[in-house]
Scaffold this active site. Structure first.
Site, mmCIF file in Angstrom:
data_model
loop_
_atom_site.group_PDB
_atom_site.id
_atom_site.type_symbol
_atom_site.label_atom_id
_atom_site.label_comp_id
_atom_site.label_asym_id
_atom_site.label_seq_id
_atom_site.Cartn_x
_atom_site.Cartn_y
_atom_site.Cartn_z
ATOM 1 N N THR A 82 30.977 13.768 11.860
ATOM 2 C CA THR A 82 31.623 14.803 13.041
ATOM 3 C C THR A 82 30.528 14.947 14.355
ATOM 4 O O THR A 82 31.345 15.495 15.235
ATOM 5 C CB THR A 82 31.579 16.146 12.428
ATOM 6 O OG1 THR A 82 30.111 16.515 11.945
ATOM 7 C CG2 THR A 82 32.524 16.277 10.894
ATOM 8 N N SER A 140 27.646 9.004 12.705
ATOM 9 C CA SER A 140 28.276 9.142 13.750
ATOM 10 C C SER A 140 27.665 8.637 15.026
ATOM 11 O O SER A 140 28.117 8.216 15.945
ATOM 12 C CB SER A 140 28.842 10.327 13.862
ATOM 13 O OG SER A 140 27.779 11.480 13.789
ATOM 14 N N THR A 151 29.304 12.886 6.880
ATOM 15 C CA THR A 151 28.829 14.101 6.053
ATOM 16 C C THR A 151 30.050 13.839 4.936
ATOM 17 O O THR A 151 29.578 14.137 3.661
ATOM 18 C CB THR A 151 29.053 15.166 6.749
ATOM 19 O OG1 THR A 151 27.734 15.304 7.563
ATOM 20 C CG2 THR A 151 28.756 16.270 5.702
#
Length: 331
Positions: free
Chosen positions: A100, A66, A18
């Site tokens: 994340t 991720s 992000t």
């Protein structure tokens, strides 16, 4: 020495996620990436106000979301950092931006193998680079300040988000969208970044690397069994058939499987030499109990299921015996 020469130099690696993602709508914080993403050089350019505090230098890396990052990419990051230190020995440290979703896994894995003499600080963001009020730029700044901090040098790998400094073994993402999502539920952060000041409080020497990451090939298969009401042995059979060397049970808090699951796992240990670690779906340490000891399960200690899995993969690759693996889980 000139003022510019005294500014610490920190390398920035964009791993994806992000923090560097772009959306067309500056108010979009949920669905983004369609407008591309920033490179490390572009991110540094947007953080130009940092330049009189920390000299940021970009390192080229192929970023991934991720959910597609894993040991192969994390080992490539180790190689990239080692090569960078060889050519730029004056680097004070590294900042890695990472999605994340798996950031806590990336930081923990890297902390288990990191043996370079400068810190690696992992950071991310909950809002994309294009959003008004994006947290990414401040997180990069604070991560860079930690990476350049002499007191952080012996700490190895650290996680910095939202003004807090965390140990990889303790931190977890606790909310899908909250800016303060990353927390260490048991012991809290080890330090804070207030303005540009790094305040390290609870510091511990990092654990010794489990193995030399150089030349490390594919890791042994370790699967996670999610324990739930009515759970049977179906997933266990699939894991065994797929060649699992070990299974981590994400158990009912504080760390139990259903009777059907426990019986099958115990038989696998007895008949095929399987290795089973009991973790928990909840926060907090999983400790030894007579029930789990009777089944032959090792307690995960403070490790979450995903972190216990990574530790097991590296421990098995290092050829550690179950007794030593138990000691690693307890540390």
């Amino acid at each position: 020495m000139t003022e510019q020469a005294s500014i610490p130099k920190v390398a920035v690696i964009v791993g994806g996620g992000t923090l560097t993602a772009l959306a067309h709508d500056p108010f979009e914080i949920r669905d983004y990436g369609q407008a591309g993403s920033l490179t490390a050089a572009e991110l540094i350019a947007r953080c130009g106000a940092i330049s009189d505090r920390v000299a940021l230098t970009p390192l080229d890396f192929t970023p991934l979301p991720s959910f597609d990052m894993g040991p192969a990419q994390w080992l490539a990051l180790c190689r990239l950092c080692e090569d960078a230190l060889r050519t730029e020995p004056d680097l004070s440290g590294f900042v890695l931006t990472h999605g994340t979703g798996s950031l806590e896994e990336a930081a923990f894995f890297l902390s288990l193998v990191w043996d370079l003499p400068v810190p690696l600080v992992v950071t991310g963001a909950q809002r994309p680079a294009s959003a008004l009020g994006s947290d990414g730029y401040m997180n990069v700044y604070q991560a860079a300040r930690v990476a350049a901090c002499p007191e952080a040098r012996p700490q190895g790998v650290l996680v910095v988000l939202h003004g807090e400094i965390h140990r990889p073994a303790e931190v977890a993402k606790t909310h899908n969208f909250g800016l303060d999502s990353f927390r260490s539920p048991d012991l809290g952060p080890v330090g804070l970044v207030i303005g540009g000041e790094v305040r390290l409080g609870r510091t511990l020497a990092p654990r010794a690397p489990l193995l030399d990451w150089r030349g490390l090939g594919p890791l042994p298969r370790v699967d996670i069994l999610h324990c739930h009401s009515g759970g049977d042995a179906c997933a266990i059979e699939a894991f065994i058939a797929a060649g699992a060397r070990a299974i981590v049970a994400a158990g009912f808090a504080p760390g139990y499987a259903t009777s059907a699951q426990a019986a099958r796992l115990e038989a696998w240990i007895r008949d095929a030499g399987g290795l089973v670690v009991m973790a928990s779906r909840a926060a907090g340490s999983v400790v030894a109990t007579s029930r789990n000891d009777g089944h032959g399960f090792l307690p995960a200690g403070r490790h979450s299921p995903v972190k216990a899995r990574l530790l097991l993969q590296l421990a098995l690759a290092a050829g550690l015996a179950p007794a030593e693996i138990a000691r690693q889980l307890a540390s």
